[in-house]
Design a protein around this motif. Structure first.
Motif, PDB file in Angstrom:
ATOM      1  N   TYR A  28     -14.423 -23.001  58.291  1.00 43.50           N
ATOM      2  CA  TYR A  28     -15.331 -24.141  58.190  1.00 43.50           C
ATOM      3  C   TYR A  28     -14.920 -25.341  59.056  1.00 43.50           C
ATOM      4  O   TYR A  28     -15.758 -25.921  59.734  1.00 43.50           O
ATOM      5  CB  TYR A  28     -15.468 -24.578  56.726  1.00 43.50           C
ATOM      6  N   LEU A  96     -15.654 -34.931  62.697  1.00 42.57           N
ATOM      7  CA  LEU A  96     -15.804 -34.263  61.403  1.00 42.57           C
ATOM      8  C   LEU A  96     -15.413 -35.224  60.297  1.00 42.57           C
ATOM      9  O   LEU A  96     -14.367 -35.879  60.370  1.00 42.57           O
ATOM     10  CB  LEU A  96     -14.904 -33.018  61.337  1.00 42.57           C
ATOM     11  N   TYR A 119     -22.583 -40.004  57.411  1.00 39.77           N
ATOM     12  CA  TYR A 119     -23.561 -39.891  58.499  1.00 39.77           C
ATOM     13  C   TYR A 119     -23.326 -40.969  59.548  1.00 39.77           C
ATOM     14  O   TYR A 119     -23.289 -40.693  60.751  1.00 39.77           O
ATOM     15  CB  TYR A 119     -24.977 -39.976  57.939  1.00 39.77           C
ATOM     16  N   ARG A 127     -20.112 -33.270  62.242  1.00 41.06           N
ATOM     17  CA  ARG A 127     -20.403 -32.576  60.986  1.00 41.06           C
ATOM     18  C   ARG A 127     -19.729 -33.238  59.791  1.00 41.06           C
ATOM     19  O   ARG A 127     -18.631 -33.774  59.910  1.00 41.06           O
ATOM     20  CB  ARG A 127     -19.887 -31.136  61.031  1.00 41.06           C
ATOM     21  N   LEU A 129     -18.363 -31.924  56.074  1.00 41.92           N
ATOM     22  CA  LEU A 129     -18.050 -30.741  55.282  1.00 41.92           C
ATOM     23  C   LEU A 129     -17.687 -31.177  53.876  1.00 41.92           C
ATOM     24  O   LEU A 129     -16.786 -32.005  53.696  1.00 41.92           O
ATOM     25  CB  LEU A 129     -16.883 -29.973  55.914  1.00 41.92           C
ATOM     26  N   PHE A 169     -29.212 -35.967  55.688  1.00 42.87           N
ATOM     27  CA  PHE A 169     -29.072 -35.267  56.967  1.00 42.87           C
ATOM     28  C   PHE A 169     -30.330 -34.516  57.405  1.00 42.87           C
ATOM     29  O   PHE A 169     -30.429 -34.116  58.562  1.00 42.87           O
ATOM     30  CB  PHE A 169     -27.898 -34.284  56.893  1.00 42.87           C
ATOM     31  N   ASN A 173     -30.647 -29.531  58.919  1.00 44.08           N
ATOM     32  CA  ASN A 173     -29.279 -29.818  59.361  1.00 44.08           C
ATOM     33  C   ASN A 173     -28.229 -29.575  58.290  1.00 44.08           C
ATOM     34  O   ASN A 173     -27.089 -30.014  58.426  1.00 44.08           O
ATOM     35  CB  ASN A 173     -29.189 -31.263  59.850  1.00 44.08           C
ATOM     36  N   GLN A 193     -22.272 -27.800  54.940  1.00 44.02           N
ATOM     37  CA  GLN A 193     -22.017 -28.206  56.315  1.00 44.02           C
ATOM     38  C   GLN A 193     -23.261 -28.961  56.790  1.00 44.02           C
ATOM     39  O   GLN A 193     -24.346 -28.387  56.860  1.00 44.02           O
ATOM     40  CB  GLN A 193     -21.758 -27.000  57.195  1.00 44.02           C
ATOM     41  N   CYS A 194     -23.092 -30.229  57.083  1.00 42.05           N
ATOM     42  CA  CYS A 194     -24.202 -31.107  57.412  1.00 42.05           C
ATOM     43  C   CYS A 194     -23.988 -31.663  58.820  1.00 42.05           C
ATOM     44  O   CYS A 194     -22.948 -32.279  59.083  1.00 42.05           O
ATOM     45  CB  CYS A 194     -24.283 -32.263  56.423  1.00 42.05           C
ATOM     46  N   ARG A 195     -24.932 -31.453  59.699  1.00 40.92           N
ATOM     47  CA  ARG A 195     -24.798 -31.880  61.091  1.00 40.92           C
ATOM     48  C   ARG A 195     -25.657 -33.104  61.366  1.00 40.92           C
ATOM     49  O   ARG A 195     -26.793 -33.194  60.931  1.00 40.92           O
ATOM     50  CB  ARG A 195     -25.180 -30.753  62.032  1.00 40.92           C
ATOM     51  N   LYS A 196     -25.070 -34.055  62.088  1.00 38.57           N
ATOM     52  CA  LYS A 196     -25.818 -35.240  62.508  1.00 38.57           C
ATOM     53  C   LYS A 196     -26.461 -34.946  63.849  1.00 38.57           C
ATOM     54  O   LYS A 196     -25.799 -34.583  64.822  1.00 38.57           O
ATOM     55  CB  LYS A 196     -24.865 -36.438  62.639  1.00 38.57           C
TER      56      LYS A 196
END
Length: 197
Positions: A28, A96, A119, A127, A129, A169, A173, A193-196
């Protein structure tokens, strides 16, 4: 008793903490040299020993945990007694942000504030986590028993964690993963797992 860093870390070791951290890192976190990592609620920061070559900042509200982290890992990272909100104000940016075992200690308002702070602290493409205990359908009775007795008072159902994350997010995402193999006792975890963008 778990507010004492050595008691907490002894319990984590007995429950399989080393194996759990190795899975988190390999599957991860996937660290790269020079990666900037913010660890919210870092505790004694045992994960630092699995993250060579990164720029690590661990924050926690417990002076005892931060003192232990500094004593053991001071040459490998920076450790501060402060809240995530203070990091947001500082303007520092990270590849991260981690909140490992933290969301289930926060009510929805606090969790939303942490997610929003994460964020804002991420670079574009960065990301978040998270890793927490979770209730799921058809869960073993023993896992449910342990989850109901967790010291975190806000263990949620999978959809509730996902709703919190997607509210910040966006639904495209956020990836959630359910694991039952992270500890030596029957326990169910959710990793978000969250992506900006």
């Amino acid at each position: 008793m778990l507010s004492a860093a050595w008691v907490y870390e002894t319990l984590m070791t007995l429950l399989g903490g080393k194996r759990k951290r190795q899975i988190l890192v390999n599957e991860y976190i996937r660290p790269e040299k020079g990666m900037k990592i913010l660890d919210c609620g870092c505790g004694p920061a045992e994960i630092v020993s699995f993250l060579p070559g990164v720029e690590y900042l661990g924050i926690d509200l417990s002076p005892a945990y931060i003192d232990q982290a500094r004593a053991q890992f001071g040459e490998y990272g920076e450790f501060q007694v402060q809240s995530a909100a203070e990091i947001a104000v500082s303007g520092r940016k990270f590849d991260l942000v981690m909140a490992l075992g933290l969301l289930h200690h926060l009510n929805d308002e606090q969790a939303n504030a942490l997610l929003a702070t994460a964020y804002s602290a991420l670079i574009p493409g960065g990301r978040l986590l998270t890793f927490d205990g979770v209730f799921v359908e058809k869960q073993s009775l023993l896992a449910r028993f342990f989850l109901k007795r967790d010291r975190g008072q806000n263990v949620r159902w999978q959809k509730e964690y996902e709703k919190l994350a997607t509210g910040v997010f966006g639904s495209d995402n956020v990836i959630s993963d359910i694991r039952t193999d992270m500890t030596r006792i029957p326990y169910t975890h959710i990793l978000l797992q969250c992506r900006k963008c």
